[in-house]
Design a protein around this motif. Structure first.
Motif, short mmCIF file in Angstrom:
data_model
loop_
_atom_site.label_atom_id
_atom_site.label_comp_id
_atom_site.label_asym_id
_atom_site.label_seq_id
_atom_site.Cartn_x
_atom_site.Cartn_y
_atom_site.Cartn_z
N MET A 140 0.85 -1.19 0.00
CA MET A 140 0.00 0.00 0.00
C MET A 140 0.89 1.24 0.00
N LYS A 141 0.54 2.22 -0.84
CA LYS A 141 1.36 3.42 -0.99
C LYS A 141 1.16 4.39 0.17
N VAL A 142 2.17 5.21 0.41
CA VAL A 142 2.05 6.29 1.37
C VAL A 142 1.07 7.32 0.82
N ARG A 143 0.10 7.75 1.66
CA ARG A 143 -0.97 8.64 1.23
C ARG A 143 -0.64 10.07 1.66
N ILE A 144 -0.73 11.00 0.69
CA ILE A 144 -0.29 12.37 0.94
C ILE A 144 -1.39 13.36 0.59
N LEU A 145 -1.59 14.35 1.47
CA LEU A 145 -2.50 15.46 1.21
C LEU A 145 -1.68 16.70 0.88
N ILE A 146 -2.07 17.40 -0.21
CA ILE A 146 -1.42 18.65 -0.60
C ILE A 146 -2.34 19.81 -0.25
#
Length: 246
Positions: A1-7
């Protein structure tokens, strides 16, 4: 599972450029916004692993204020991304203890390095202290997930998805329903960092997730149809632990 990022960035062109760089690096961008209230809603809705925050977000909106909520309420690591590098701004930002600071314009490699370092620093402050600091820098536990170093990325494994652990010398293999991942940490030390009411040592060579137990007999526990040895000295305690969960 990928690292989830908020911009969180109010300049659309910059935000989309950041999204492109992050997705090329293999990260999962869960949202892009330039509004503080929308950012809070997105954090609640998408549960990102890290946030990239612009310090100034239009009129009367401060990324500094949002950063305070991100750190204290949501307990997420965050990186400031800003074109303001003057002494006053940096001083105010530093007081919020960001996990990274990027001055625009920045390159893809700068973004990657800042994110990986932020994840490592955040985990180091929340992980049980250990003499094996070199191992902790590669295997991070943040919130409800374990981040395993694979190549140049941290790959996210939800703790709830871990079925059992088995040793391989000074390494440990993590078994889920879909894959096996190897981490550079002994079984005993990794077990100590996981929820003790959920993970149980059934044998000197196995730790299981009690939530995935399908069947038990005198010799084995069955998870995903696989027999996992059950030491006779562990059986009574195992049954007691299972009873507590129901």
């Amino acid at each position: 599972m990928k690292v989830r990022i908020l911009i969180v960035e109010d300049e659309l062109i910059i935000a989309e450029d950041m999204r492109d760089m992050l997705e090329e690096l293999g990260y999962d961008v869960v949202g892009v916004t330039g509004d503080v209230q929308e950012a809070k809603r997105l954090i609640e809705a998408t549960s990102p692993d890290i946030a990239l925050l612009d310090i100034t977000l239009g009129v009367d909106q401060l990324g500094l204020d949002l950063a305070h909520d991100v750190a204290t309420h949501f307990k997420l690591p965050f990186i400031f991304c800003t074109s303001h590098a003057d002494r006053t701004t940096v001083s105010r930002a530093t007081q919020l203890h960001p996990h990274g600071y990027l001055v625009k314009p920045f390159e893809q490699n700068d973004l990657f390095s800042a994110i990986e370092l932020a994840l490592s620093n955040f985990s180091a402050n929340r992980t049980v202290k250990s003499n094996r600091n070199d191992d902790l820098s590669e295997n991070l536990i943040i919130k409800d997930a374990l981040f395993v170093k694979e190549g140049h990325l941290y790959v996210k494994i939800k703790i709830a998805d871990i079925k059992w652990l088995s040793p391989d010398g000074n390494y440990t293999t993590i078994h889920t329903s879909t894959k096996k991942s190897v981490v550079r940490m002994p079984l005993k030390e990794l077990h100590q960092q996981l929820p003790q009411d959920q993970f149980f040592r059934t044998h000197r060579s196995y730790v299981i997730n009690l939530r995935h137990v399908e069947a038990i007999n005198n010799q084995n526990i069955y998870i995903n149809g696989e027999p996992i040895p059950l030491g006779k000295n562990f059986r009574d305690e195992l049954l007691s632990q299972i009873r507590k969960m129901h």
